[in-house]
Every structure is written in C-alpha cells, then in structure tokens.
Write an enzyme that holds these catalytic residues in place. Structure first.
Site, PDB file in Angstrom:
ATOM      1  N   ARG A 195     -16.766 -24.610 -61.201  1.00  0.00           N
ATOM      2  CA  ARG A 195     -15.628 -25.123 -61.958  1.00  0.00           C
ATOM      3  C   ARG A 195     -16.119 -26.292 -62.802  1.00  0.00           C
ATOM      4  O   ARG A 195     -16.241 -27.402 -62.308  1.00  0.00           O
ATOM      5  CB  ARG A 195     -14.544 -25.575 -60.961  1.00  0.00           C
ATOM      6  CG  ARG A 195     -13.207 -25.907 -61.557  1.00  0.00           C
ATOM      7  CD  ARG A 195     -12.350 -26.609 -60.521  1.00  0.00           C
ATOM      8  NE  ARG A 195     -12.801 -27.970 -60.341  1.00  0.00           N
ATOM      9  CZ  ARG A 195     -12.704 -28.669 -59.216  1.00  0.00           C
ATOM     10  NH1 ARG A 195     -12.178 -28.146 -58.145  1.00  0.00           N
ATOM     11  NH2 ARG A 195     -13.123 -29.909 -59.157  1.00  0.00           N
ATOM     12  N   HIS A 204     -10.139 -29.841 -61.047  1.00  0.00           N
ATOM     13  CA  HIS A 204      -9.271 -28.937 -60.273  1.00  0.00           C
ATOM     14  C   HIS A 204      -8.005 -28.653 -61.068  1.00  0.00           C
ATOM     15  O   HIS A 204      -7.624 -27.513 -61.301  1.00  0.00           O
ATOM     16  CB  HIS A 204      -8.935 -29.557 -58.923  1.00  0.00           C
ATOM     17  CG  HIS A 204      -7.775 -28.905 -58.230  1.00  0.00           C
ATOM     18  ND1 HIS A 204      -7.839 -27.612 -57.759  1.00  0.00           N
ATOM     19  CD2 HIS A 204      -6.522 -29.347 -57.974  1.00  0.00           C
ATOM     20  CE1 HIS A 204      -6.656 -27.292 -57.221  1.00  0.00           C
ATOM     21  NE2 HIS A 204      -5.853 -28.326 -57.353  1.00  0.00           N
ATOM     22  N   TYR A 260     -16.354 -37.112 -57.108  1.00  0.00           N
ATOM     23  CA  TYR A 260     -16.914 -36.432 -55.942  1.00  0.00           C
ATOM     24  C   TYR A 260     -18.103 -35.511 -56.241  1.00  0.00           C
ATOM     25  O   TYR A 260     -18.562 -34.805 -55.362  1.00  0.00           O
ATOM     26  CB  TYR A 260     -15.825 -35.654 -55.188  1.00  0.00           C
ATOM     27  CG  TYR A 260     -14.997 -34.715 -56.055  1.00  0.00           C
ATOM     28  CD1 TYR A 260     -15.491 -33.467 -56.410  1.00  0.00           C
ATOM     29  CD2 TYR A 260     -13.730 -35.068 -56.501  1.00  0.00           C
ATOM     30  CE1 TYR A 260     -14.751 -32.608 -57.196  1.00  0.00           C
ATOM     31  CE2 TYR A 260     -12.971 -34.213 -57.286  1.00  0.00           C
ATOM     32  CZ  TYR A 260     -13.479 -32.988 -57.629  1.00  0.00           C
ATOM     33  OH  TYR A 260     -12.741 -32.137 -58.409  1.00  0.00           O
TER      34      TYR A 260
END
Lengths: 361, 325
Positions: free
Chosen positions: A257, A261, A270
C-alpha cells in the site's frame, strides 16, 4: 499450478521481474499484446483516479478515502478473467475491480463524498457495495456461491480482504464454509503488508497467508500481486477451478500500500523510507510499462498524452459528482424497510414540522 | 492542573493506572506502536513497554475474549475497540461472557475489565463510524456503561472504571475528542460511576443529556435563557446504572423533562428516562416527557447527516414546547 506453488513450500508465484522481463515462461498467460496494452491503460486510469481522489480529499472536496495506490495489478490481472455475470464482493480497496465491473468513477466519487447513491452501480451487474466491517463480506460471497451452484449458473464469485482481515473469525468461517459446500468462490487477500499501522509479520505466525487454506481444504497460491502477468495467470487458473470444478480458491496477492490506510492516516509514523523505496522498485505500473516499452508497444509520449486525457475524464466525472445536489430528508428514511412503518413516518413528519418552524424563525 | 482535551485526559488516566497497578494491560488494534488511530494511547507503549501496551491482531472477538481470560486470572485488561461500529464481532464475548462471568461463577470469577470505544456521529465519516449504540450495552445485565462529556469527567470516570470490579463499557464521544478543553488536575482523582452531574440548576424544565450532545444541548440552553426559560441541565455521565435519584428529584422540581441523545429514538436512553419520570414523578409532571434524538434509521453518510443529528435549534424547539405545554 496449485501443486507446483503449494503454499506449504512458501514459494512466491511470479512471471515478470521488476524491470518487466519475463522470467517464468512456463506460466506466462495467453494474452495478446493488444489486451495487455488495454489492461495497462485501465490500470493507468485507476491510478490516475486514485491519486486525484487523494488530492481532492486534501482540498476538502471529498471525505475520507482509502487509497489503492500501488495495488493496481491485482485488479488489473483479475479483470482479464472477469465476466459480466461474475460477482464482485468487495471490501473497500478495490477501485480497479469496481471500474472493471462497470461502476462509474462518478459513483465512486459520490460514495466517498457521502451519498449512499454512489452504491447503486447503475451499469454494473453483480457488484456489491463497499463492506467496511473487516472480513464480514467473505461469508456473503460464500452464500452467493451457494446460489450460483444451486441454480447451476456459470458464474464465479470474487471476494476481497486485506492481510489484517485474515485474523478475523469471519475469514476462517468463510473459507471453511466454501470448502465444505464446494462453491465457486475466489477469495483474494490483498496483502499490502499493513493493517493500518500493524505489519503483517506481527499479524500472524503463519509462514504466509495462503497457507491458511490448507487446513480448510481449499486450493491456494501466494502470488506477486504487483506482477500483472502473474495475477492474470492466477486469475485464469482460479476461475477455471471455480467454474469447472465448483471449487473455492484462495489467492494471496503480495503487494504494498504505497499510500495511507485512508486519508486520515499518516504512514510515516510506522514505516521507513527504506522500506517504501524497496517496494517502489516493485511498483506494478513501472513493471508492466517496462514490458510494454521493451516490446515497443508503448512510449513516454503516448503515456503523457493518455495521462492528460484521463486527467480530464476524472475531472469531468468528479465535477458531475460535485454537482449532484442536495440530499433530501426522505432519502434518510425510505430505504430502511420495504414499506415505511408508521413509527418512522411519524418521525419524518415531526422533523418536517420542525424544519417549517425553523424557517419561520 | 493543566489544560486537557478529552484525548489527553483519557491518556492521562491510562497513564496513572498503568503506573499504579502492574496488572493493568492495554491492547487493541493500533493502540501500541502508533498510539491508536486517534492517538489516545500515544506514548504509553514507549513508557510501559510492549508487554503491557500492545497491538493485537485484527480480531475484536479475540481482543475481548482474551481479556475475559486475563480478568478471570486476575489481571486488569483495558482494551480498545477501534470504533464502536467495529465492536460487534466481540459482541458475543461481551453478552455471553463479560457480562455473565461473575453471576455464572457465583462471584468466584469476574471479568472485570474496561472496554473503550469511540462512538457517535457528526464527524462526516464513512459507514459504521457514526453510530451511537449505547442502549445495546445498557440493556445487557452485568455491564456498566459510562460516557463522559468533559475532559475532567473522562479522566475521573476512566480511573473509576479501571478500579471497578465490574466490567465497564467506556464510550468516548469522538466528535469532541479535541473540541473541548478544560483545566484538569494531573493527580489521580475519581468521578463516581452511577452518579449524574447537575450541571446547571433551573426551575422550568429538566434537560438530560450525555456525551457529545451535551455541547449542542448547552447551545440550546443559551437560546432558552434568552427566551426566559430556566433549565436544569443534567449530564448523565453513567448510562448504566442510571442515577434514578438525581433524575427523579429534578423532574419533581421542574415537572418537565426533555432528554437529548444522538441515538435512534426507540428503546433508547431517553425512553428509559421517560419511564423513570412515570415511575418516580408521575404526579409532578406538567408536560409529556419529550425525547430529542436521531431517527430510527441508519446514520446517513455525510451528505445526509445534518438531517439526522439533533441540532441546537431542534433541542431548543422541544424545550420551548415542553416549557409552554
């Protein structure tokens, strides 16, 4: 194929390397140059739409949106095999599949602008609306599979989940049901490495996600989801298994990805730049373009022209969605039940009365 | 004292309880490394380590089910459902075990835990991110349900919830996560579960609300004041067990009651308070008890959400009608 790439062997299926060279001739799908080029262009359109949607969100013209950036080859490959009456039972990150099924970009925009009307999919057959609760839709797909088998229809059900969703109970129930019932469902895990901030390595102790099928007794494969040809070939084999043998299949498509998100998320919190760079090398568009330009089927100038054309098309559909108009009060109420119960009518009338009072203030 | 938002106050309460009870553990989806999608648990993993503050696999039933085991064995899990709309895979654990363990084992075992979940609408969100389903939990015997509306209460109620021997569903009004700021003590303090707060004394109408709707209700009260209506405002703070005494006393005083919630009308908290008015203050009533709520519908997506959420004008309108009845 499912034997050769048995997930217990932990062997990733791919056909094309990161520069677009075919490295696995044996499993190169039967696909014409024309069809490959067309697929690339469709993937380009999906990517253009996706990137522009994120920028529309940044401008405050659309609400929260889950980007598909970097995952285009999964839809691209599956779309080669998708027939009009096949079902698509999505999660929420399958833009390419929705478009392949006949949803318009305008509808997608409407949905993410906050109109339920965007889920009507007027021109699409057998496409379900977005399902936000993780993995719950997989059971719906299995139920549809039962109907397909029951009425002896020649249809395949494609359904989608992310890597995180494989931890949900519904994922396991769906695989078990589908295998017990022997229904023509193709489960696709879009393993994009992250469930929001949570890396797939921490999500499971299984050596890969495809292997989860073994205990339930259905065929599965782990495929390079950024490899258009590998995805196309897997789609062909999976559809054949489902269509001809009435058997479910699990596909784990390995991807990344590249975006967030959703537009509410900030992945820099992260994950590392190094990791992002590593996956950048494996970008699905770059690889397929490498293949096409290597065969003189495509060049930068053509790409630039088409990009401009797509930009206009996305803008056109976005503007149409933006001018969709007001959301009438009745629309809050009228789809709740087949016939509106009196208690609901009363609530609607009371609110209309209040609105009249408010106007008079 | 320091200025805190709701987010900060909740974080501070978690920090205090992690610090003073080694059996407190915190987990859920994205709560550890990232500190939660709303940053409510930010910094706590760094401070208390991954054994005590950690990310769980993506499985809500797993989160609550394992918490039952931990609680039975004597630990104190504080778990997060990322959004209340995604708590339902865990609902079986909540209704079948969390709520029942004490009664089932005749008090030998408990499932004393806190289940935190952001809830409520008005944030222009995707489907399943806007509901206000507190009545579902309040209806389950064995669970306590708490909803703060201020940073002070958020902190004091959460500390009480973690110290409670009963399982507590702690619902966080995400619409006002950062919208309300208040001076809050950095020390440990409790706000008692089961006690409502009379925020404002009045004589004409009692208005009861909770959570994010307290803000809209207070705007309506400003309008009522201009119109010369004296309102007694009660912030429930605890949904179950309801503070029957405080509510009944106020209704006896004013003879009029309006409840405000963003949940659907039917079988909601307002319906329960109407029943309290009947049971406890029937002969004092001067007007029919009124509920101002959302509709018995799915919360619309953002373009239709304004229809659904009770506005200050709508709340005021019902207060005025009730006062003049």
């Amino acid at each position: 194929m499912f034997k050769e790439y048995d997930p217990l062997k932990n062997k990733l299926f791919n056909v094309m390397d990161k520069d677009g060279h075919i490295v696995n001739d044996k499993w190169m799908p039967q696909i014409s140059d024309d069809q490959t080029l067309k697929a690339y262009q469709q993937m380009m359109f999906a990517r253009k739409a996706d990137l522009m949607t994120v920028s529309y969100q940044r401008q405050g013209r659309i609400y929260t949106y889950p980007p598909n950036y970097g995952q285009e080859a999964i839809a691209g490959g599956l779309a080669q095999e998708l027939r009009e009456n096949d079902w698509v039972v999505p999660a929420y990150r399958e833009l390419g599949l929705w478009l392949a099924k006949g949803a318009t970009l305008k509808e997608v925009f409407l949905y993410f602008m906050g109109y339920e009307d965007g889920s009507r999919f007027e021109n699409a057959t057998h496409l379900l609306p977005v399902s936000v609760p993780i993995a719950s839709q997989l059971l719906h797909a299995t139920g549809i599979g039962y109907e397909v088998k029951y009425h002896k229809k020649d249809e395949v059900v494609y359904t989608f989940v992310g890597d995180g969703g494989t931890s949900e109970g519904d994922f396991h129930e769906a695989l078990n049901y589908a295998a017990v019932w022997k229904v023509p469902v193709v489960f696709v895990i879009q393993n994009n490495q992250y469930a929001i901030s949570f890396n797939v390595k921490n999500q499971t102790s299984s050596q890969n996600l495809a292997v989860k099928s073994v205990a339930y007794g259905l065929k599965s494969i782990q495929v390079d989801g950024n490899d258009f040809f590998a995805m196309t070939r897997v789609a062909q084999e999976a559809a054949k298994t489902a269509r001809e043998n009435q058997e479910p299949v699990l596909i784990e498509a390995l991807t990344y990805r590249k975006g967030a998100h959703t537009t509410s998320d900030d992945p820099s919190k992260y994950r590392s730049k190094e990791e992002e760079q590593e996956w950048e090398e494996k970008d699905p568009m770059k690889r397929l373009k490498g293949y096409l330009t290597g065969k003189q089927l495509w060049n930068d100038q053509q790409e630039e022209e088409l990009d401009q054309q797509y930009k206009k098309e996305v803008e056109r559909q976005f503007e149409e969605a933006e001018n969709y108009g007001d959301y009438p009060l009745e629309d809050v109420f009228k789809y709740q039940y087949s016939e509106m119960p009196d208690i609901l009518k009363k609530q609607m009338y009371a609110h209309q009365k209040f609105l009249k009072w408010k106007e008079g203030q | 004292m320091s200025v805190m938002t709701l987010v900060k106050a909740i974080n501070n309460a978690l920090d205090i309880k992690l610090n003073d009870n080694k059996d407190v553990v915190l987990y859920g989806e994205d709560v550890g490394y990232e500190g939660g999608v709303f940053r409510v648990t930010q910094g706590l993993q760094q401070k208390y380590g991954v054994e005590r503050v950690f990310d769980s696999p993506l499985a809500e039933s797993g989160i609550v089910g394992t918490a039952v085991g931990m609680a039975v064995a004597g630990m104190k899990p504080v778990v997060e459902m990322q959004f209340s709309g995604f708590a339902y895979p865990a609902f079986n654990q909540m209704i079948s075990h969390v709520a029942r363990m004490r009664n089932r084992s005749r008090g030998r075992y408990t499932s004393s835990m806190v289940i935190r979940m952001p809830y409520g609408g008005g944030i222009k969100a995707l489907e399943h991110h806007s509901e206000s389903m507190e009545a579902i939990y309040a209806h389950i015997p064995g669970l306590k349900v708490v909803i703060p509306s201020t940073p002070h209460d958020a902190k004091g109620l959460l500390i009480s919830a973690i110290e409670s021997e009963d399982p507590v569903i702690y619902m966080e009004p995400k619409r006002i996560y950062r919208a309300v700021k208040q001076e809050v003590s950095e020390d440990k303090f409790n706000v008692e579960i089961g006690k409502a707060n009379v925020v404002q004394q009045g004589k004409d109408v009692t208005v009861v609300s909770y959570g994010a709707m307290m803000r809209d209700t207070q705007k309506a009260l400003a309008m009522a004041k201009k119109a010369g209506i004296s309102v007694e405002l009660i912030d429930l703070r605890t949904i179950y067990p309801l503070d029957v005494e405080t509510i009944a006393q106020s209704i006896k005083k004013t003879g009029r009651i309006v409840t405000v919630a963003e949940a659907p009308t039917s079988f909601g908290i307002g319906s329960e308070i109407t029943a309290i008015a009947n049971d406890e203050a029937f002969l004092h009533l001067e007007a029919p008890p009124k509920r101002v709520t959302g509709f018995d519908t799915i919360v619309p997506l953002p373009q239709g959400e304004h229809h659904y959420m009770p506005s200050p004008e709508k709340i005021y309108h019902e207060i005025e009608k009730t006062a003049k009845f």
